[in-house]
Design an enzyme around this catalytic site. Sequence first.
Site, PDB file in Angstrom:
ATOM      1  N   ASP A 123     -40.848  84.771  89.209  1.00 44.41           N
ATOM      2  CA  ASP A 123     -40.216  83.458  89.194  1.00 44.41           C
ATOM      3  C   ASP A 123     -39.125  83.438  90.261  1.00 44.41           C
ATOM      4  O   ASP A 123     -38.299  84.358  90.314  1.00 44.41           O
ATOM      5  CB  ASP A 123     -39.614  83.212  87.809  1.00 44.41           C
ATOM      6  CG  ASP A 123     -39.124  81.793  87.607  1.00 44.41           C
ATOM      7  OD1 ASP A 123     -38.685  81.159  88.585  1.00 44.41           O
ATOM      8  OD2 ASP A 123     -39.144  81.319  86.452  1.00 44.41           O
ATOM      9  N   GLU A 176     -41.860  72.329  91.095  1.00 42.42           N
ATOM     10  CA  GLU A 176     -42.443  71.347  90.177  1.00 42.42           C
ATOM     11  C   GLU A 176     -42.627  70.076  90.988  1.00 42.42           C
ATOM     12  O   GLU A 176     -41.709  69.649  91.693  1.00 42.42           O
ATOM     13  CB  GLU A 176     -41.511  71.100  88.998  1.00 42.42           C
ATOM     14  CG  GLU A 176     -41.319  72.301  88.078  1.00 42.42           C
ATOM     15  CD  GLU A 176     -42.521  72.548  87.184  1.00 42.42           C
ATOM     16  OE1 GLU A 176     -43.373  71.636  87.081  1.00 42.42           O
ATOM     17  OE2 GLU A 176     -42.606  73.630  86.596  1.00 42.42           O
ATOM     18  N   GLU A 230     -41.022  61.840  99.733  1.00 41.72           N
ATOM     19  CA  GLU A 230     -40.448  61.052  98.649  1.00 41.72           C
ATOM     20  C   GLU A 230     -38.920  61.108  98.627  1.00 41.72           C
ATOM     21  O   GLU A 230     -38.270  60.268  97.994  1.00 41.72           O
ATOM     22  CB  GLU A 230     -41.028  61.493  97.302  1.00 41.72           C
ATOM     23  CG  GLU A 230     -42.521  61.265  97.222  1.00 41.72           C
ATOM     24  CD  GLU A 230     -43.094  61.469  95.830  1.00 41.72           C
ATOM     25  OE1 GLU A 230     -42.410  61.091  94.853  1.00 41.72           O
ATOM     26  OE2 GLU A 230     -44.213  62.003  95.720  1.00 41.72           O
ATOM     27  N   TYR A 274     -38.012  64.012  90.278  1.00 41.13           N
ATOM     28  CA  TYR A 274     -38.708  64.919  91.195  1.00 41.13           C
ATOM     29  C   TYR A 274     -38.132  64.816  92.602  1.00 41.13           C
ATOM     30  O   TYR A 274     -37.717  65.813  93.201  1.00 41.13           O
ATOM     31  CB  TYR A 274     -40.205  64.617  91.227  1.00 41.13           C
ATOM     32  CG  TYR A 274     -40.902  65.198  92.437  1.00 41.13           C
ATOM     33  CD1 TYR A 274     -40.894  66.573  92.675  1.00 41.13           C
ATOM     34  CD2 TYR A 274     -41.532  64.380  93.377  1.00 41.13           C
ATOM     35  CE1 TYR A 274     -41.499  67.113  93.802  1.00 41.13           C
ATOM     36  CE2 TYR A 274     -42.148  64.912  94.488  1.00 41.13           C
ATOM     37  CZ  TYR A 274     -42.127  66.274  94.704  1.00 41.13           C
ATOM     38  OH  TYR A 274     -42.711  66.798  95.816  1.00 41.13           O
ATOM     39  N   LEU A 318     -47.022  81.504  88.141  1.00 39.19           N
ATOM     40  CA  LEU A 318     -48.226  81.148  87.380  1.00 39.19           C
ATOM     41  C   LEU A 318     -47.897  80.215  86.219  1.00 39.19           C
ATOM     42  O   LEU A 318     -48.269  80.457  85.065  1.00 39.19           O
ATOM     43  CB  LEU A 318     -48.961  82.407  86.885  1.00 39.19           C
ATOM     44  CG  LEU A 318     -49.494  83.327  87.978  1.00 39.19           C
ATOM     45  CD1 LEU A 318     -50.232  84.517  87.365  1.00 39.19           C
ATOM     46  CD2 LEU A 318     -50.415  82.571  88.949  1.00 39.19           C
TER      47      LEU A 318
END
Length: 345
Positions: free
Chosen positions: A57, A82, A132, A155, A33
């Site tokens: 987590d 992320e 990506e 990223y 969250l």
Amino acid sequence: MKILVTGGAGFIGSAVVRQAVGQGHSVVNLDALTYAACLANVASVADDPLYAFEHADICDRAAMDHILAQHRPDAIMHLAAESHVDRSIDGPGAFIQTNITGTYTLLEAARSYWEAQGKPEEFRFHHISTDEVYGSLGAEGQFTEETPYDPRSPYSASKAASDHLVRAWAETYGLPVVLTNCSNNYGPYHFPEKLIPVVILNALHGKLIPVYGKGENVRDWLYVEDHADALLTVLTRGQLGRSYNIGGENEARNIDLVTMICDLLDQHRPDAAPHADLITYVADRPGHDLRYAIDPTRIRQELGWRPSVTLEQGLAKTVAWYLENPDWWQPLLDRDGVGARLGKA
């Protein structure tokens, strides 16, 4: 089948949760969250007896061990990550921690659990990644599963590292894995920091619509519910140790995509001037890849899957959803960084 979905309160993860429950699977939604998560994304299944939620987590090994032992899933779908390139430029540390260390921790917990269960043949660890990791294309060509990795942002580098870890755990320890790399997702419940929701919400509020560079960057757009269907197809029918590229077969330049959204808003929420008048070109972000395009031959030929939603259909659905659901996106506008220009390094 009982599936543990990491990141199940996020954009893609919640679509997987909703669809998996709809297909009759038991689902354990594991989510830390963080800022982009929203439990409203799974409200439609929250009271279903097939659904359970765990607030944890993936970097917490003790929590992972406990949750796996308690729920005893048949498969893990690892979507927790992320994922915003701009944020990775602004603060790469969180991407290294979640995407690399978190994936390592989850892999070790999964391996320990799988071994303790007697290494069941039906167990699967499905790692969900991005196109990506392959870098940038010119005007021609497409990414295949054999395209060499060439990540260009913090990223994509962190996701490439996580892909390599998953393959290494399969080769070294025999962990039964499948991997997928997808193109750009869009659709309902998309957190309002990504391009399409930014365009919709800025236009609705009469704010300038920022477009990087000249808007000539090309992406292949995949409707999120199509992606969820593809992921569950790979989980249940994909070949062990295999990777599958999942694309929407819907390439578009950013400026054309933005213009299409403005035209839809002109139809549904006409203003004094066309919404496209709000478009403004801003300095490009560092290392902005020119073009992504996926060759989906493998998943189509081996598993019989292809996208069912065209870009025109998907954008119409997406714009209508945002117009009908301000109670979902309005509270999110106050979260950290939303609406701010990130990744200006």
